[in-house]
Scaffold this motif. Structure first.
Motif, PDB file in Angstrom:
ATOM      1  N   ARG A 252      56.373 -25.337  -7.163  1.00  0.00           N
ATOM      2  CA  ARG A 252      56.035 -23.978  -7.572  1.00  0.00           C
ATOM      3  C   ARG A 252      54.611 -23.968  -8.117  1.00  0.00           C
ATOM      4  O   ARG A 252      54.203 -24.906  -8.806  1.00  0.00           O
ATOM      5  N   PRO A 253      53.849 -22.900  -7.857  1.00  0.00           N
ATOM      6  CA  PRO A 253      52.418 -22.884  -8.190  1.00  0.00           C
ATOM      7  C   PRO A 253      52.135 -22.761  -9.685  1.00  0.00           C
ATOM      8  O   PRO A 253      52.908 -22.178 -10.447  1.00  0.00           O
ATOM      9  N   VAL A 254      50.977 -23.318 -10.054  1.00  0.00           N
ATOM     10  CA  VAL A 254      50.471 -23.231 -11.426  1.00  0.00           C
ATOM     11  C   VAL A 254      49.067 -22.639 -11.399  1.00  0.00           C
ATOM     12  O   VAL A 254      48.202 -23.107 -10.646  1.00  0.00           O
ATOM     13  N   VAL A 255      48.841 -21.613 -12.219  1.00  0.00           N
ATOM     14  CA  VAL A 255      47.513 -21.065 -12.469  1.00  0.00           C
ATOM     15  C   VAL A 255      47.025 -21.650 -13.790  1.00  0.00           C
ATOM     16  O   VAL A 255      47.736 -21.580 -14.798  1.00  0.00           O
ATOM     17  N   VAL A 262      40.225 -34.231 -14.776  1.00  0.00           N
ATOM     18  CA  VAL A 262      39.262 -34.797 -13.851  1.00  0.00           C
ATOM     19  C   VAL A 262      39.971 -35.123 -12.544  1.00  0.00           C
ATOM     20  O   VAL A 262      41.190 -35.250 -12.489  1.00  0.00           O
ATOM     21  N   GLY A 263      39.192 -35.257 -11.468  1.00  0.00           N
ATOM     22  CA  GLY A 263      39.766 -35.591 -10.172  1.00  0.00           C
ATOM     23  C   GLY A 263      40.113 -34.349  -9.360  1.00  0.00           C
ATOM     24  O   GLY A 263      39.764 -33.216  -9.713  1.00  0.00           O
ATOM     25  N   ASP A 264      40.820 -34.567  -8.268  1.00  0.00           N
ATOM     26  CA  ASP A 264      41.184 -33.503  -7.337  1.00  0.00           C
ATOM     27  C   ASP A 264      42.104 -32.484  -8.010  1.00  0.00           C
ATOM     28  O   ASP A 264      43.088 -32.850  -8.655  1.00  0.00           O
ATOM     29  N   ARG A 265      41.761 -31.186  -7.866  1.00  0.00           N
ATOM     30  CA  ARG A 265      42.589 -30.133  -8.450  1.00  0.00           C
ATOM     31  C   ARG A 265      43.010 -29.111  -7.405  1.00  0.00           C
ATOM     32  O   ARG A 265      43.288 -27.955  -7.727  1.00  0.00           O
ATOM     33  N   ALA A 266      43.110 -29.560  -6.149  1.00  0.00           N
ATOM     34  CA  ALA A 266      43.481 -28.641  -5.071  1.00  0.00           C
ATOM     35  C   ALA A 266      44.888 -28.083  -5.252  1.00  0.00           C
ATOM     36  O   ALA A 266      45.228 -27.032  -4.697  1.00  0.00           O
ATOM     37  N   HIS A 267      45.720 -28.774  -6.026  1.00  0.00           N
ATOM     38  CA  HIS A 267      47.099 -28.332  -6.246  1.00  0.00           C
ATOM     39  C   HIS A 267      47.203 -27.266  -7.337  1.00  0.00           C
ATOM     40  O   HIS A 267      48.310 -26.765  -7.599  1.00  0.00           O
ATOM     41  N   LEU A 268      46.077 -26.919  -7.960  1.00  0.00           N
ATOM     42  CA  LEU A 268      46.048 -25.902  -9.002  1.00  0.00           C
ATOM     43  C   LEU A 268      45.210 -24.709  -8.565  1.00  0.00           C
ATOM     44  O   LEU A 268      44.277 -24.852  -7.774  1.00  0.00           O
ATOM     45  N   LEU A 269      45.522 -23.544  -9.117  1.00  0.00           N
ATOM     46  CA  LEU A 269      44.660 -22.369  -8.992  1.00  0.00           C
ATOM     47  C   LEU A 269      43.982 -22.184 -10.352  1.00  0.00           C
ATOM     48  O   LEU A 269      44.582 -21.644 -11.279  1.00  0.00           O
ATOM     49  N   ALA A 293      50.811 -27.082   0.441  1.00  0.00           N
ATOM     50  CA  ALA A 293      50.541 -28.391   1.047  1.00  0.00           C
ATOM     51  C   ALA A 293      49.866 -29.319   0.046  1.00  0.00           C
ATOM     52  O   ALA A 293      50.174 -30.522  -0.013  1.00  0.00           O
ATOM     53  N   ALA A 294      48.942 -28.778  -0.740  1.00  0.00           N
ATOM     54  CA  ALA A 294      48.284 -29.595  -1.766  1.00  0.00           C
ATOM     55  C   ALA A 294      49.270 -30.015  -2.844  1.00  0.00           C
ATOM     56  O   ALA A 294      49.219 -31.144  -3.348  1.00  0.00           O
ATOM     57  N   ILE A 295      50.189 -29.126  -3.211  1.00  0.00           N
ATOM     58  CA  ILE A 295      51.212 -29.464  -4.203  1.00  0.00           C
ATOM     59  C   ILE A 295      52.104 -30.583  -3.668  1.00  0.00           C
ATOM     60  O   ILE A 295      52.467 -31.516  -4.400  1.00  0.00           O
TER      61      ILE A 295
END
Length: 351
Positions: A252-255, A262-269, A293-295
């Motif tokens: 489920r998405p997180v804003v 730090v690092g990749d945050r593609a799984h977050l908005l 897909a990122a999540i």
């Protein structure tokens, strides 16, 4: 084989929810579990009538546990038993501190680290090679076992999407003081149902401000178990708190507001301006395919276990280590200063 004795070592109220899945697995095996509440920041009222509590360090030493399960960073060396770190949260890699001061801080207290997934296991394995006095076993996080089981509470009958707002208590990272007015405005639209839950160390004035926002659209929740709230929500609003990782594992998405990991945050908005928040929440509720897909990629690295049996794997790892003993491990450091501080905190001086 005789019954094993497991001490559930707790210093904060959130430890209750983190240790109870392990307690359930321990008792199901026919072994014994007892609680020790260390320090003044945990409330004994959360102990249940059918749970065993050892009131003093002397009582703990007399009981002589085989293993001590700790959802925290330290445990006194003078308490007997194999010391096992099961963690109080995920590594959110905060930009304000290095790995060795954060999630991977090795304090010389533990014999066994039971890690959550590949991206934490690797860091602890490298440190185990360096230090030589502890073992690392990837088990998944016992605190999440109930997350992957059917929700115990009745499903919410409100047809509106539910947004759960969680925030860290650290002033430099917390979004809660900054978003009071905007959340009040969004609440008043009646568009969404809001749940608000904070870390127990959140500043009292911030807690009071959000408690004052409660009405038919927003509920402030004080609880020792956040998992039922995670299961109810469609989207989480957060900042840099590790609870967002628990929510993401449900796919489920997180804003986030001004996230400082730090690092990749593609799984977050992530948004940095208050006026961007409403659109980001609406986007998250639409569950865009690239975000999901990122999540999924994040889940594979962080906590790939969805069977609700991490507690069983922890107990298996403990049993294996107890069977082997410490013959293949170096001696742990003396930690004289930390031991003195722990004795002073617990009022226990001998032996």
């Amino acid at each position: 084989m005789s019954q094993r004795r497991y001490l559930l070592y707790a210093e904060q109220d959130y430890a209750y929810a983190m240790l109870r899945p392990l307690q359930q697995a321990i008792l199901a095996r026919g072994d014994q579990a007892a609680w020790f509440l260390a320090g003044s920041q945990i409330h004994p009222a959360y102990i249940k009538a059918d749970e065993t509590r050892l009131p003093t360090v002397r009582a703990v030493c007399d009981w002589c546990p085989d293993a001590v399960l700790v959802p925290g960073n330290t445990v006194p060396s003078f308490i007997p038993g194999l010391k096992v770190d099961i963690f109080h949260g995920f590594n959110v890699a905060k930009a304000t501190r290095s790995d060795d001061r954060g999630h991977f801080n090795i304090r010389g207290c533990f014999d066994l680290y039971c890690t959550q997934g590949p991206n934490t296991t690797a860091g602890f394995v490298s440190r185990a090679r360096q230090h030589g006095y502890f073992e690392v076993v990837e088990t998944g996080w016992p605190a999440l076992d109930p997350l992957f089981q059917p929700a115990a509470e009745a499903q919410n009958e409100d047809p509106r999407p539910t947004i759960l707002f969680c925030s860290t208590f650290t002033p430099a990272l917390s979004a809660a003081p900054l978003l009071i007015d905007e959340i009040r405005r969004l609440r008043d639209t009646g568009r969404w149902r809001w749940l608000v839950q904070f870390h127990p160390k959140m500043a009292p004035e911030v807690v009071a401000a959000y408690q004052a926002l409660q009405n038919e659209h927003l509920r402030f929740v004080e609880t020792d178990n956040v998992i039922p709230l995670l299961q109810q929500a469609d989207v989480m609003l957060c900042d840099t708190s590790s609870v967002m990782t628990m929510f993401l594992l449900q796919r489920r998405p997180v804003v986030t507001f001004r996230n400082q990991t730090v690092g990749d945050r593609a799984h977050l908005l992530d948004v940095s301006r208050i006026e961007e928040l409403e659109a980001a929440l609406a986007n998250a509720l639409s569950r865009p395919a690239p975000l999901l897909a990122a999540i999924d990629g994040f889940i594979r690295q962080t906590h790939p276990y969805r069977d609700g049996r991490a507690s069983e794997r922890v107990l298996d790892a403990v049993e294996a280590r107890l069977a082997r003993g410490r013959g293949d491990l170096k001696a742990k450091p003396w930690n004289l200063l930390r031991t003195f501080k722990e004795r002073r905190k617990l009022g226990y001086w001998w032996p």
